[in-house]
Each structure stands twice: as structure tokens, then as C-alpha cells.
Design a protein around this motif. Structure first.
Motif, PDB file in Angstrom:
ATOM      1  N   GLU A  97     -25.138 -10.694   5.028  1.00 15.71           N
ATOM      2  CA  GLU A  97     -24.093 -10.828   4.549  1.00 15.71           C
ATOM      3  C   GLU A  97     -24.285 -10.984   2.824  1.00 15.71           C
ATOM      4  OE1 GLU A  97     -21.717 -13.779   6.486  1.00 15.71           O
ATOM      5  OE2 GLU A  97     -21.216 -12.410   7.890  1.00 15.71           O
ATOM      6  N   PHE A  98     -25.340 -11.714   2.422  1.00 15.90           N
ATOM      7  CA  PHE A  98     -25.641 -11.814   1.066  1.00 15.90           C
ATOM      8  C   PHE A  98     -26.064 -10.613   0.641  1.00 15.90           C
ATOM      9  CE2 PHE A  98     -29.443 -12.242  -1.864  1.00 15.90           C
ATOM     10  CZ  PHE A  98     -28.720 -13.225  -2.871  1.00 15.90           C
ATOM     11  N   PHE A  99     -26.763  -9.669   1.181  1.00 18.73           N
ATOM     12  CA  PHE A  99     -27.283  -8.381   0.666  1.00 18.73           C
ATOM     13  C   PHE A  99     -25.912  -7.582   0.577  1.00 18.73           C
ATOM     14  CE2 PHE A  99     -31.781  -9.075   2.209  1.00 18.73           C
ATOM     15  CZ  PHE A  99     -32.239  -8.987   0.720  1.00 18.73           C
ATOM     16  N   ASN A 100     -25.075  -7.763   1.334  1.00 20.93           N
ATOM     17  CA  ASN A 100     -23.696  -6.970   1.528  1.00 20.93           C
ATOM     18  C   ASN A 100     -22.941  -7.106   0.297  1.00 20.93           C
ATOM     19  OD1 ASN A 100     -21.928  -5.105   2.492  1.00 20.93           O
ATOM     20  ND2 ASN A 100     -20.684  -6.841   2.985  1.00 20.93           N
ATOM     21  N   MET A 101     -22.975  -8.535  -0.178  1.00 23.66           N
ATOM     22  CA  MET A 101     -22.229  -8.978  -1.326  1.00 23.66           C
ATOM     23  C   MET A 101     -23.006  -8.461  -2.610  1.00 23.66           C
ATOM     24  SD  MET A 101     -19.480 -10.784  -0.259  1.00 23.66           S
ATOM     25  CE  MET A 101     -18.980 -11.862  -1.361  1.00 23.66           C
ATOM     26  N   ILE A 102     -24.179  -8.340  -2.696  1.00 24.92           N
ATOM     27  CA  ILE A 102     -24.793  -7.747  -3.694  1.00 24.92           C
ATOM     28  C   ILE A 102     -24.453  -6.438  -3.861  1.00 24.92           C
ATOM     29  CG2 ILE A 102     -27.233  -7.002  -4.665  1.00 24.92           C
ATOM     30  CD1 ILE A 102     -28.340  -9.664  -3.335  1.00 24.92           C
ATOM     31  N   LEU A 103     -24.604  -5.520  -2.737  1.00 29.53           N
ATOM     32  CA  LEU A 103     -24.143  -4.140  -2.773  1.00 29.53           C
ATOM     33  C   LEU A 103     -22.467  -4.009  -3.153  1.00 29.53           C
ATOM     34  CD1 LEU A 103     -25.552  -2.775   0.421  1.00 29.53           C
ATOM     35  CD2 LEU A 103     -26.344  -2.200  -1.645  1.00 29.53           C
ATOM     36  N   LEU A 104     -21.672  -4.880  -2.961  1.00 30.33           N
ATOM     37  CA  LEU A 104     -20.506  -4.668  -3.309  1.00 30.33           C
ATOM     38  C   LEU A 104     -20.283  -5.222  -4.810  1.00 30.33           C
ATOM     39  CD1 LEU A 104     -18.480  -6.434  -0.379  1.00 30.33           C
ATOM     40  CD2 LEU A 104     -18.511  -4.226  -0.929  1.00 30.33           C
ATOM     41  N   LYS A 105     -21.063  -6.166  -5.227  1.00 28.17           N
ATOM     42  CA  LYS A 105     -21.338  -6.395  -6.720  1.00 28.17           C
ATOM     43  C   LYS A 105     -21.869  -4.929  -7.411  1.00 28.17           C
ATOM     44  CE  LYS A 105     -20.811 -10.989  -7.775  1.00 28.17           C
ATOM     45  NZ  LYS A 105     -19.798 -11.229  -8.618  1.00 28.17           N
ATOM     46  N   ILE A 106     -22.928  -4.347  -7.034  1.00 30.93           N
ATOM     47  CA  ILE A 106     -23.356  -3.207  -7.676  1.00 30.93           C
ATOM     48  C   ILE A 106     -22.391  -2.256  -7.778  1.00 30.93           C
ATOM     49  CG2 ILE A 106     -25.126  -1.439  -7.311  1.00 30.93           C
ATOM     50  CD1 ILE A 106     -26.810  -3.309  -5.972  1.00 30.93           C
ATOM     51  N   PHE A 107     -21.636  -1.862  -6.652  1.00 31.85           N
ATOM     52  CA  PHE A 107     -20.479  -0.963  -6.930  1.00 31.85           C
ATOM     53  C   PHE A 107     -19.162  -1.369  -7.449  1.00 31.85           C
ATOM     54  CE2 PHE A 107     -23.156   0.373  -3.275  1.00 31.85           C
ATOM     55  CZ  PHE A 107     -23.520   1.984  -3.744  1.00 31.85           C
ATOM     56  N   VAL A 109     -17.066  -3.763  -6.923  1.00 31.30           N
ATOM     57  CA  VAL A 109     -15.742  -3.923  -6.006  1.00 31.30           C
ATOM     58  C   VAL A 109     -15.521  -5.463  -6.437  1.00 31.30           C
ATOM     59  CG1 VAL A 109     -14.928  -4.477  -3.661  1.00 31.30           C
ATOM     60  CG2 VAL A 109     -16.800  -2.685  -4.069  1.00 31.30           C
ATOM     61  N   ASN A 110     -14.096  -5.564  -6.743  1.00 28.02           N
ATOM     62  CA  ASN A 110     -13.783  -6.961  -6.928  1.00 28.02           C
ATOM     63  C   ASN A 110     -13.542  -7.570  -5.794  1.00 28.02           C
ATOM     64  OD1 ASN A 110     -12.037  -9.073  -7.622  1.00 28.02           O
ATOM     65  ND2 ASN A 110     -10.578  -7.969  -8.911  1.00 28.02           N
ATOM     66  N   ILE A 111     -14.620  -8.444  -5.384  1.00 29.17           N
ATOM     67  CA  ILE A 111     -14.669  -9.152  -4.115  1.00 29.17           C
ATOM     68  C   ILE A 111     -13.485 -10.030  -4.093  1.00 29.17           C
ATOM     69  CG2 ILE A 111     -16.064 -10.761  -2.801  1.00 29.17           C
ATOM     70  CD1 ILE A 111     -18.635  -9.411  -4.343  1.00 29.17           C
ATOM     71  N   GLY A 112     -13.149 -10.937  -4.803  1.00 31.93           N
ATOM     72  CA  GLY A 112     -12.003 -11.964  -4.918  1.00 31.93           C
ATOM     73  C   GLY A 112     -10.542 -11.165  -4.494  1.00 31.93           C
ATOM     74  N   ALA A 113     -10.606 -10.196  -5.011  1.00 28.71           N
ATOM     75  CA  ALA A 113      -9.211  -9.586  -4.664  1.00 28.71           C
ATOM     76  C   ALA A 113      -9.108  -9.058  -3.424  1.00 28.71           C
ATOM     77  CB  ALA A 113      -9.062  -8.418  -5.790  1.00 28.71           C
ATOM     78  N   LEU A 123     -13.437  -4.397   6.389  1.00 32.09           N
ATOM     79  CA  LEU A 123     -13.947  -3.279   6.120  1.00 32.09           C
ATOM     80  C   LEU A 123     -15.315  -3.210   5.162  1.00 32.09           C
ATOM     81  CD1 LEU A 123     -13.789   0.200   6.057  1.00 32.09           C
ATOM     82  CD2 LEU A 123     -12.298  -0.136   4.026  1.00 32.09           C
ATOM     83  N   PHE A 124     -14.983  -4.143   3.944  1.00 28.74           N
ATOM     84  CA  PHE A 124     -16.221  -4.234   3.002  1.00 28.74           C
ATOM     85  C   PHE A 124     -17.163  -5.129   3.643  1.00 28.74           C
ATOM     86  CE2 PHE A 124     -12.900  -3.132  -0.236  1.00 28.74           C
ATOM     87  CZ  PHE A 124     -13.429  -2.168  -0.940  1.00 28.74           C
ATOM     88  N   MET A 125     -17.080  -6.033   4.859  1.00 28.26           N
ATOM     89  CA  MET A 125     -18.076  -6.557   5.325  1.00 28.26           C
ATOM     90  C   MET A 125     -18.688  -5.883   6.435  1.00 28.26           C
ATOM     91  SD  MET A 125     -18.180  -9.179   3.236  1.00 28.26           S
ATOM     92  CE  MET A 125     -19.342 -10.228   4.141  1.00 28.26           C
TER      93      MET A 125
END
Length: 154
Positions: A97-107, A109-113, A123-125
Motif C-alpha cells: 500500500e505504501f508503494f501504491n501511494m508512491i505510484l499515485l504521487k508519481i502520477f 493523483v490528488n490522493i486526498g480528493a 480503484l486507486f488502491m
């Protein structure tokens, strides 16, 4: 208390399926498909219910691990292997899940929203499940390599 929807429960089923599969892989224990499915459903229900409890964040992980360990003991996995495997799978799940969050940041993606919308959150997780599977295979490979070295040097 965490806010949960039925989509969160549906996401738990494949996650718990992979968790139990990973425990079986690491512990070299084979359980029937029927028992595997039953354990996945039981753990998913337990995780969902525990997340609804008004407890501090983090306590739910301890409760979930204790429940999983108890189920593994019922599945005739030794207590030390059940504890080791459950804690290892929990660690691998957190790492994925940590690596997934890093991938979302790289792309970008506004994680909070995105996490305010339950369907999008699931979907994003989802990529974390693929990362989780890869980490299980990597762990199994490393454990076999370690055991091979011990056997060769004996």
C-alpha cells in the motif's frame, strides 16, 4: 471509527484471499479451496466489523491479526508459523500500500480528493494487490534461497 461502504467490503475479499494464499505459500501449508474461501469471507467480515468499532486507528490491525492467527491455528498451522506468517503478510500488505501511494504521487493523483469517493478509492488502491502478490513471490524466493544456503553449508 472509519467510514466504510459496501465497496470497501468487496475490496476486502480479494485482499484477504491473497493474504491467506500468501500465508499458505510462506508456511508451505495447503488448505482446500473451500476452506480458503471460507477463511477469506470470515476475515473480510471481521475486518469490516472491526473497522466500524469506535477504537483508535491501529488497534484494528492487532485485532485482525489475532483473529487471523486463531483461524490459522484452526487450519492446523502451528502457532509460531501462524504468528510469523500473519505478521509477515501484514508487513507486506503495508509495504504494498505504501508503494501504491508512491505510484499515485508519481502520477500526480490528488490522493486526498480521490479518497473521499469510495468507488475511486477502491480503484486507486487496486494496484496494491498486484504489488502484494509480487512481494509474496519475492519473499518466497528469498526464503527458499536462504534455506538453500543453510542446507548447502550444513
Amino acid at each position: 471509527m472509519l467510514s466504510l461502504t459496501w465497496i470497501d467490503f468487496l475490496k476486502l475479499i480479494p485482499e484477504e484471499f491473497i493474504l491467506i494464499w500468501g500465508i499458505c505459500i510462506i508456511s508451505n501449508k495447503i488448505i482446500s479451496k473451500k476452506r480458503h474461501f471460507i477463511y477469506c469471507i470470515l476475515i473480510a467480515i471481521e475486518v469490516y466489523v472491526v473497522r466500524l468499532l469506535p477504537i483508535h486507528f491501529g488497534v484494528h490491525i492487532i485485532i485482525n491479526n489475532i483473529f487471523t492467527i486463531c483461524l490459522l491455528i484452526i487450519a492446523e498451522i502451528s502457532i509460531d508459523t501462524a504468528i510469523y506468517s500473519t505478521l509477515l503478510m501484514t508487513l507486506l500488505l503495508v509495504i504494498s500500500e505504501f508503494f501504491n501511494m508512491i505510484l499515485l504521487k508519481i502520477f500526480n493523483v490528488n490522493i486526498g480528493a480521490q479518497f473521499k469517493m469510495p468507488g475511486l478509492e477502491a480503484l486507486f488502491m487496486s494496484p496494491s494487490l498486484l504489488i502484494f502478490i509480487l512481494l509474496i513471490y519475492l519473499t518466497k524466493f528469498l526464503l527458499e534461497k536462504k534455506v538453500g544456503k543453510i542446507n548447502v553449508s550444513s
